[in-house]
Design a protein around this motif. Structure first.
Motif, PDB file in Angstrom:
ATOM      1  N   GLU A 135       0.844  -1.139   0.052  1.00  0.00           N
ATOM      2  CA  GLU A 135       0.099  -0.221  -0.083  1.00  0.00           C
ATOM      3  C   GLU A 135       0.529   1.336   0.120  1.00  0.00           C
ATOM      4  O   GLU A 135       0.537   2.126  -0.700  1.00  0.00           O
ATOM      5  CB  GLU A 135      -0.931   0.112   1.317  1.00  0.00           C
ATOM      6  N   ALA A 136       1.978   1.354   0.645  1.00  0.00           N
ATOM      7  CA  ALA A 136       2.688   2.468   1.000  1.00  0.00           C
ATOM      8  C   ALA A 136       3.464   2.684  -0.380  1.00  0.00           C
ATOM      9  O   ALA A 136       3.538   3.777  -0.959  1.00  0.00           O
ATOM     10  CB  ALA A 136       3.764   2.224   2.095  1.00  0.00           C
ATOM     11  N   VAL A 137       4.188   1.547  -0.915  1.00  0.00           N
ATOM     12  CA  VAL A 137       4.847   1.892  -2.201  1.00  0.00           C
ATOM     13  C   VAL A 137       3.998   2.312  -3.257  1.00  0.00           C
ATOM     14  O   VAL A 137       4.319   3.410  -4.137  1.00  0.00           O
ATOM     15  CB  VAL A 137       5.547   0.526  -2.593  1.00  0.00           C
ATOM     16  N   LYS A 138       2.946   1.814  -3.512  1.00  0.00           N
ATOM     17  CA  LYS A 138       1.930   2.207  -4.703  1.00  0.00           C
ATOM     18  C   LYS A 138       1.173   3.514  -4.373  1.00  0.00           C
ATOM     19  O   LYS A 138       1.680   4.378  -5.405  1.00  0.00           O
ATOM     20  CB  LYS A 138       0.725   1.081  -4.665  1.00  0.00           C
ATOM     21  N   ALA A 139       0.895   3.886  -3.081  1.00  0.00           N
ATOM     22  CA  ALA A 139       0.405   5.132  -2.842  1.00  0.00           C
ATOM     23  C   ALA A 139       1.638   6.357  -2.987  1.00  0.00           C
ATOM     24  O   ALA A 139       1.270   7.148  -3.399  1.00  0.00           O
ATOM     25  CB  ALA A 139       0.130   5.085  -1.456  1.00  0.00           C
ATOM     26  N   GLU A 197      -5.515  11.870  -4.378  1.00  0.00           N
ATOM     27  CA  GLU A 197      -6.667  11.243  -3.389  1.00  0.00           C
ATOM     28  C   GLU A 197      -6.726   9.809  -3.353  1.00  0.00           C
ATOM     29  O   GLU A 197      -6.803   9.138  -2.150  1.00  0.00           O
ATOM     30  CB  GLU A 197      -8.064  11.867  -4.166  1.00  0.00           C
ATOM     31  N   ALA A 198      -6.313   9.117  -4.249  1.00  0.00           N
ATOM     32  CA  ALA A 198      -6.331   7.698  -4.396  1.00  0.00           C
ATOM     33  C   ALA A 198      -5.075   7.132  -3.551  1.00  0.00           C
ATOM     34  O   ALA A 198      -5.562   6.139  -2.701  1.00  0.00           O
ATOM     35  CB  ALA A 198      -6.438   6.870  -5.938  1.00  0.00           C
ATOM     36  N   ALA A 199      -3.919   7.700  -3.505  1.00  0.00           N
ATOM     37  CA  ALA A 199      -2.963   7.423  -3.012  1.00  0.00           C
ATOM     38  C   ALA A 199      -3.042   7.599  -1.476  1.00  0.00           C
ATOM     39  O   ALA A 199      -2.740   6.666  -0.676  1.00  0.00           O
ATOM     40  CB  ALA A 199      -1.727   8.040  -3.271  1.00  0.00           C
ATOM     41  N   ARG A 200      -3.843   8.551  -1.240  1.00  0.00           N
ATOM     42  CA  ARG A 200      -3.863   9.079   0.362  1.00  0.00           C
ATOM     43  C   ARG A 200      -5.003   8.012   0.910  1.00  0.00           C
ATOM     44  O   ARG A 200      -4.923   7.703   2.206  1.00  0.00           O
ATOM     45  CB  ARG A 200      -4.364  10.371   0.490  1.00  0.00           C
ATOM     46  N   LYS A 201      -5.913   7.519   0.151  1.00  0.00           N
ATOM     47  CA  LYS A 201      -6.879   6.751   0.804  1.00  0.00           C
ATOM     48  C   LYS A 201      -6.143   5.208   0.840  1.00  0.00           C
ATOM     49  O   LYS A 201      -6.488   4.353   2.029  1.00  0.00           O
ATOM     50  CB  LYS A 201      -8.161   6.401  -0.184  1.00  0.00           C
ATOM     51  N   LEU A 202      -5.330   4.915   0.020  1.00  0.00           N
ATOM     52  CA  LEU A 202      -4.688   3.740   0.036  1.00  0.00           C
ATOM     53  C   LEU A 202      -3.881   3.533   1.206  1.00  0.00           C
ATOM     54  O   LEU A 202      -3.472   2.434   1.823  1.00  0.00           O
ATOM     55  CB  LEU A 202      -3.894   3.492  -1.426  1.00  0.00           C
ATOM     56  N   ILE A 203      -3.026   4.595   1.570  1.00  0.00           N
ATOM     57  CA  ILE A 203      -1.963   4.572   2.773  1.00  0.00           C
ATOM     58  C   ILE A 203      -2.594   4.689   3.970  1.00  0.00           C
ATOM     59  O   ILE A 203      -1.823   4.783   5.025  1.00  0.00           O
ATOM     60  CB  ILE A 203      -0.934   5.283   2.205  1.00  0.00           C
ATOM     61  N   LYS A 204      -3.813   5.322   4.063  1.00  0.00           N
ATOM     62  CA  LYS A 204      -4.101   5.966   5.128  1.00  0.00           C
ATOM     63  C   LYS A 204      -3.988   5.097   6.615  1.00  0.00           C
ATOM     64  O   LYS A 204      -3.671   5.455   7.501  1.00  0.00           O
ATOM     65  CB  LYS A 204      -5.930   6.430   5.164  1.00  0.00           C
ATOM     66  N   TYR A 242       1.313   9.904   4.282  1.00  0.00           N
ATOM     67  CA  TYR A 242      -0.229  10.625   4.354  1.00  0.00           C
ATOM     68  C   TYR A 242      -0.550  11.903   4.291  1.00  0.00           C
ATOM     69  O   TYR A 242      -1.159  12.643   3.787  1.00  0.00           O
ATOM     70  CB  TYR A 242      -0.804   9.919   5.404  1.00  0.00           C
ATOM     71  N   TYR A 243       0.230  12.498   5.592  1.00  0.00           N
ATOM     72  CA  TYR A 243      -0.255  14.129   5.823  1.00  0.00           C
ATOM     73  C   TYR A 243       0.531  14.983   4.675  1.00  0.00           C
ATOM     74  O   TYR A 243      -0.093  15.931   4.311  1.00  0.00           O
ATOM     75  CB  TYR A 243       0.293  14.419   7.079  1.00  0.00           C
TER      76      TYR A 243
END
Length: 468
Positions: A135-139, A197-204, A242-243
């Motif tokens: 999740e982190a790498v993709k985001a 937005e998609a990345a933030r949701k993925l890594i949250k 994330y932030y």
């Protein structure tokens, strides 16, 4: 004049195949073939680290896009070395200036290409990752792609205010050697927002510095949670966390003119309380302004191991090669009265070497990070987006003005402008601030900006369309 799109768009699909030395510059173990690189979690982590390393080069955010070229055209400096004087005059066709502009374009699209290489492989190889790392790498790859496109847009296209529907830049989302069509300014902005937005949701849920964790520290690491995966979860402030993604969205939404969403994102960063504004008690005791800000206020940043010798000493000082200097008169006009005497930035971010007659910016001395997004910007965005001067006053209180409250009927826009000029010296944001608001002339200088806000695209590579 007809401009042409450079090869990093058209040849994105063969960058890795031509040799990793042009792509990753981390250490020898990273210089391996693409097939092997993406067979393991460690390979993906190295690839992601490589993108940050490329971004930290002097051609990009380690120079041109922060303390160097962008602050020259933002008129932060009174004078620079003779090799860079044409930047202060907006002579974008002079040899040295053209080199800087071309390097920004090529560097950003090169980094974008490598974000796309990660994204082209990460889903297929999902099974190689330990908990949360996929999740982190993709985001981060998605968010970095948005970040890099956004800065190309801010440099090489009209502002949203000036030309939302004007053809702008290509938004490259795949590994390809085919030309990519230009999108309009508005379309690129929407693409950036979609990616981030998609990345933030993925890594949250997995980011240690995100809202799902009660606290975060970069000192001590008493918990083993951060040390898994060869330390991948360490030093999240040196990633687009994330932030950082949320702060980027605040910046992008404000550029678009969506103040409601900009305020929402800025408030989330502020209210998350993972970052804090400096207190007066922290000043002194040998702490530099840069180190204090990097520990407390930087949301996302780039690590540079040789910051002082490789960056600060290159740009600032009589012996530097670039010699970015700000005169006492300019400095006084920026900080004003009573800021010259009480502003913590004025007291702590400049230096005068023994035997020299000029003052230089010293915020990168004794520090190893260059800021990409800072907490102070979130307070400025919140103030502008809401019209509430309380956000601005809070920032001012943490810059030495606690006994100098803003007047009840103050000109909030003018006060925000004043803070941008003080806060972002040597960080590359002031030029974009002026452009976003379509300043015709720059404050206190009378510099006419008509025609100077859009950098020319490189004209020495593959032809693309009919860009004028």
């Amino acid at each position: 004049m007809k401009y042409r799109i450079v090869k990093y768009i058209g040849l994105a699909g063969v960058l890795l195949l031509g040799g990793c030395s042009d792509w990753l510059d981390v250490d020898p173990k990273s210089q391996i073939k693409q097939e092997a690189l993406f067979e393991s979690e460690a390979g993906f982590r190295d690839a992601l680290t490589g993108i940050y390393t490329v971004m930290a080069r002097t051609e990009m955010y380690g120079g041109n896009e922060t303390m160097g070229f962008l602050d020259m055209v933002g008129q932060v400096y009174t004078d620079v070395s003779i090799n860079y004087e044409d930047a202060l005059k907006y002579d974008y066709e002079s040899t040295k200036v053209e080199e800087c502009i071309d390097a920004i374009w090529r560097g950003n699209y090169n980094a974008i290409a490598n974000c796309n290489h990660i994204l082209a492989n990460v889903d297929e190889k999902k099974g190689v990752f330990s908990s949360g790392v996929y999740e982190a790498v993709k985001a981060e790859a998605m968010a970095l792609r948005g970040f890099l496109h956004f800065d190309v847009l801010r440099g090489f296209a009209p502002s949203y205010l000036r030309g939302a529907n004007v053809a702008a830049i290509p938004y490259v989302e795949e590994v390809t050697n085919k030309p990519i069509a230009q999108l309009t300014v508005a379309e690129v902005i929407d693409k950036v927002i979609d990616d981030v937005e998609a990345a933030r949701k993925l890594i949250k849920e997995v980011d240690p510095i995100g809202p799902s964790f009660d606290s975060y520290t970069e000192k001590g690491y008493e918990t083993e949670d951060y040390i898994q995966g060869d330390g991948f979860w360490l030093y999240r402030k040196s990633h687009l966390n994330y932030y950082g993604m949320t702060a980027l969205l605040a910046r992008v939404y404000l550029y678009k003119g969506d103040k409601t969403k900009a305020l929402e994102c800025a408030k989330e960063v502020i209210d998350g309380e993972k970052f804090t504004l400096l207190e007066e008690s922290q000043l002194g005791d040998g702490n530099t302004w840069g180190s204090l800000c990097s520990e407390n206020e930087y949301i996302s940043s780039l690590y540079v191991y040789d910051m002082e010798e490789g960056r600060s000493d290159v740009y600032f000082g009589e012996e530097s090669t670039v010699q970015c200097h700000i005169s006492d008169t300019r400095r006084a006009s920026v900080f004003g009265t009573p800021g010259v005497d009480i502003d913590w930035r004025n007291q702590n971010t400049f230096f005068l070497k023994t035997g020299e007659a000029k003052t230089y910016i010293g915020k990168y001395r004794g520090v190893n990070r260059i800021p990409l997004l800072k907490l102070s910007e979130m307070y400025l965005i919140a103030a502008e987006a809401s019209g509430d001067k309380g956000y601005l006053q809070t920032l001012r209180d943490h810059r030495g003005y606690v006994n100098y409250p803003l007047e009840e009927n103050c000109d909030l826009a003018a006060e925000i402008e004043a803070e941008y000029r003080k806060e972002f010296m040597a960080e590359g944001q002031l030029f974009y601030y002026y452009k976003r608001l379509d300043y015709n002339t720059l404050p206190d200088m009378g510099v006419v900006m008509t025609g100077n806000y859009v950098f020319p695209m490189p004209d020495d590579e593959m032809e693309f369309g009919d860009i004028k």
